[in-house]
Design an enzyme around this catalytic site. Structure first.
Site, PDB file in Angstrom:
ATOM      1  N   HIS A  72       0.859  -1.195   0.000  1.00  0.00           N
ATOM      2  CA  HIS A  72       0.000   0.000   0.000  1.00  0.00           C
ATOM      3  C   HIS A  72       0.896   1.246   0.000  1.00  0.00           C
ATOM      4  CE1 HIS A  72      -3.885  -2.163   1.062  1.00  0.00           C
ATOM      5  NE2 HIS A  72      -2.961  -3.082   1.229  1.00  0.00           N
ATOM      6  N   TYR A 343       3.410  -5.023   9.860  1.00  0.00           N
ATOM      7  CA  TYR A 343       3.292  -3.564   9.723  1.00  0.00           C
ATOM      8  C   TYR A 343       4.348  -2.881  10.597  1.00  0.00           C
ATOM      9  CZ  TYR A 343      -1.331  -4.356   7.556  1.00  0.00           C
ATOM     10  OH  TYR A 343      -2.368  -4.761   6.749  1.00  0.00           O
TER      11      TYR A 343
HETATM   12  C1  HEM Z   1      -0.398 -11.591   6.507  1.00  0.00           C
HETATM   13  C2  HEM Z   1      -1.169 -10.742   5.840  1.00  0.00           C
HETATM   14  C3  HEM Z   1      -0.768  -9.331   5.511  1.00  0.00           C
HETATM   15  C4  HEM Z   1       0.478  -8.759   5.437  1.00  0.00           C
HETATM   16  C5  HEM Z   1       1.830  -9.395   5.668  1.00  0.00           C
HETATM   17  C6  HEM Z   1       0.285  -7.365   5.076  1.00  0.00           C
HETATM   18  C7  HEM Z   1       1.295  -6.446   4.886  1.00  0.00           C
HETATM   19  C8  HEM Z   1       1.138  -5.078   4.805  1.00  0.00           C
HETATM   20  C9  HEM Z   1       2.203  -4.082   4.931  1.00  0.00           C
HETATM   21  C10 HEM Z   1       3.676  -4.418   5.094  1.00  0.00           C
HETATM   22  C11 HEM Z   1       1.637  -2.865   4.872  1.00  0.00           C
HETATM   23  C12 HEM Z   1       2.349  -1.504   5.041  1.00  0.00           C
HETATM   24  C13 HEM Z   1       2.333  -1.154   6.537  1.00  0.00           C
HETATM   25  C14 HEM Z   1       3.076   0.143   6.892  1.00  0.00           C
HETATM   26  O1  HEM Z   1       4.252   0.319   6.532  1.00  0.00           O
HETATM   27  O2  HEM Z   1       2.474   1.006   7.599  1.00  0.00           O
HETATM   28  C15 HEM Z   1       0.222  -3.057   4.691  1.00  0.00           C
HETATM   29  C16 HEM Z   1      -0.700  -2.055   4.562  1.00  0.00           C
HETATM   30  C17 HEM Z   1      -2.060  -2.279   4.521  1.00  0.00           C
HETATM   31  N1  HEM Z   1      -2.737  -3.485   4.577  1.00  0.00           N
HETATM   32 FE1  HEM Z   1      -1.912  -5.289   4.750  1.00  0.00          FE
HETATM   33  N2  HEM Z   1      -1.065  -7.115   4.963  1.00  0.00           N
HETATM   34  C18 HEM Z   1      -1.740  -8.286   5.226  1.00  0.00           C
HETATM   35  C19 HEM Z   1      -3.090  -8.490   5.231  1.00  0.00           C
HETATM   36  C20 HEM Z   1      -4.023  -7.510   5.094  1.00  0.00           C
HETATM   37  C21 HEM Z   1      -5.436  -7.717   5.220  1.00  0.00           C
HETATM   38  C22 HEM Z   1      -6.159  -9.038   5.529  1.00  0.00           C
HETATM   39  C23 HEM Z   1      -6.022  -6.515   5.038  1.00  0.00           C
HETATM   40  C24 HEM Z   1      -7.507  -6.330   5.108  1.00  0.00           C
HETATM   41  C25 HEM Z   1      -8.180  -5.255   5.020  1.00  0.00           C
HETATM   42  C26 HEM Z   1      -4.954  -5.525   4.817  1.00  0.00           C
HETATM   43  C27 HEM Z   1      -5.102  -4.166   4.624  1.00  0.00           C
HETATM   44  C28 HEM Z   1      -4.084  -3.234   4.569  1.00  0.00           C
HETATM   45  C29 HEM Z   1      -4.299  -1.807   4.470  1.00  0.00           C
HETATM   46  C30 HEM Z   1      -5.639  -1.105   4.419  1.00  0.00           C
HETATM   47  C31 HEM Z   1      -3.034  -1.207   4.431  1.00  0.00           C
HETATM   48  C32 HEM Z   1      -2.719   0.270   4.283  1.00  0.00           C
HETATM   49  C33 HEM Z   1      -2.633   0.942   5.628  1.00  0.00           C
HETATM   50  C34 HEM Z   1      -2.108   2.346   5.455  1.00  0.00           C
HETATM   51  O3  HEM Z   1      -2.680   3.112   4.649  1.00  0.00           O
HETATM   52  O4  HEM Z   1      -1.129   2.668   6.135  1.00  0.00           O
HETATM   53  N3  HEM Z   1      -3.765  -6.182   4.848  1.00  0.00           N
HETATM   54  N4  HEM Z   1      -0.067  -4.414   4.644  1.00  0.00           N
END
Ligand code: HEM
Length: 370
Positions: A72, A343
């Site tokens: 993201h 995260y």
């Molecule tokens: C094991 C599963 C998952 C992993 C490893 C993962 C990994 C990540 C990582 C690394 C980020 C960036 C975080 C940061 O630097 O602040 C992120 C952002 C995000 N993820 Fe995931 N994610 C997973 C599952 C999910 C699921 C199930 C959702 C369901 C809604 C989701 C929604 C989001 C959202 C909305 C963001 C953006 C948050 C922002 O705007 O800072 N993720 N994810």
């Protein structure tokens, strides 16, 4: 047609890598507490997946873009307020959901891509992350995606999915054999991909529904627990993406459209909480709940303005899905602790890196009065 195309129903001419990125949603608690969750889940056992390996996986596929989120990565800050209806107050003692409560929010809209300069594309998964804070510091952070279900059930499967999507240096595209092997090993992902591909892709951020996908538990004042999933549902009727969108030259058109909308007027979403019943899956985000489940309109999100990512705003927030107020508890979904730990790892890396401006550079919008 490749197997992936067959599984995903084709993708409007997108490359298999783009399809994987689309599906790869699928995108500041302390490192110590996040690690604590991971240990509790057995996630850091020797020889198993760790938060470091998970984030290394994103970097291997997408490269390193210093200062940006590892997933993201392309996003824009949003601001506004949450107005509680009080309708969920009997189900949870969360103070943010008591009758008449109105609170400012910090938020971020984003695309589920690993590179901050990816061109906007209608089919890319969109996200909305929110932080709601009470005056005494209690917080509720949530990150939601524009999907009906998540593509994978476990952190290990997510890691496999990321790596299966790595472009082959010879072709610049994922190796079809690896994709085939991934889906062959994960029939639950084949079923989830069918639901994901059947969704209506709307015209932009303003008319998208953003869902928690993971289940949680609402805890009432008397201790009664209810399994829940929540979603932000736009008040405006959604419009399916038009064919014309495919030809938009502006690489930031989705973000620019949102910014233009908010210049005209605030945008509103209802916080719709779906109440699970005994037997509904809480540990498998690839499975939808039956469509007849009761829902509660817990309040209204009003977005009033945007701001480019910068020091001290949404850029520097970790929207950790386990930062929860009293009255909301995690479910047994293994993705929740994995998300929290990953995260934290992404946040720790990006916080220590030099920053460059986001390609999404719209001027701050002074929204309607709060
Ligand atoms: C094991 C599963 C998952 C992993 C490893 C993962 C990994 C990540 C990582 C690394 C980020 C960036 C975080 C940061 O630097 O602040 C992120 C952002 C995000 N993820 Fe995931 N994610 C997973 C599952 C999910 C699921 C199930 C959702 C369901 C809604 C989701 C929604 C989001 C959202 C909305 C963001 C953006 C948050 C922002 O705007 O800072 N993720 N994810």
């Amino acid at each position: 047609m490749s197997l992936l195309d067959q599984i995903t129903g084709g993708a409007g001419g997108l490359s298999p890598r783009a399809v994987i990125l689309r599906l790869c949603a699928i995108g500041a608690v302390t490192a110590a507490s996040a690690s604590g969750f991971a240990y509790a889940g057995g996630w850091l056992s020797p020889g198993r997946l760790t938060p470091e390996r998970m984030i290394d996986g994103f970097q291997e596929v997408n490269g390193v873009h210093p200062g940006f989120r590892r997933n993201h990565a392309k996003g824009l800050c949003v601001e506004g307020r949450f107005e509680s209806s009080g309708a969920a107050a009997g189900l949870t003692r969360v103070r943010m959901l008591a009758p008449g409560v109105v609170l400012p929010i910090t938020g971020r809209v984003a695309l589920a891509v690993g590179t901050p300069d990816a061109a906007d594309a209608a089919g890319t998964v969109r996200s909305l992350a929110l932080r709601v804070r009470l005056a005494d510091g209690e917080e509720w952070r949530t990150g939601m995606n524009s999907l009906p279900v998540f593509l994978v059930r476990t952190p290990e499967a997510f890691y496999e999915q990321i790596l299966a999507g790595k472009p082959d240096p010879a072709t610049g595209k994922p190796d079809p054999a690896r994709m085939k092997a991934f889906f062959a090993a994960h029939p639950e992902s084949v079923r989830a991909a069918a639901l994901i591909n059947a969704r209506t892709i709307t015209s932009g951020f303003a008319d998208s529904t953003y869902a928690s996908l993971n289940a949680y538990r609402f805890v009432a004042a008397d201790g009664t627990e209810t399994p829940v999933r929540w979603a932000m549902v736009p008040e405006r009727a959604p419009v399916a993406q038009g064919a014309a969108d495919a030809g938009r030259a502006d690489p930031n058109y989705l973000f620019d459209d949102l910014e233009a909308e908010l210049r005209r007027a605030p945008l509103r979403w209802r916080l719709v909480v779906t109440l699970g019943r005994p037997g509904d899956p809480t540990a498998d985000a690839t499975l939808p709940w039956p469509s007849d489940r009761k829902t509660v309109d817990a309040g209204t999100l009003v977005l009033t303005g945007t701001a480019a990512e910068g020091p001290g705003n949404c850029r520097d927030v970790n929207f950790d899905p386990l930062v929860l107020p009293d009255g909301i508890a995690p479910s047994d979904d293994p993705l929740l602790s994995a998300r929290s730990a990953a995260y934290s790892q992404s946040f720790t890396r990006r916080a220590g890196e030099p920053k460059s401006p986001s390609p999404v550079k719209d001027p701050p919008v002074q929204g309607a009065a709060l």
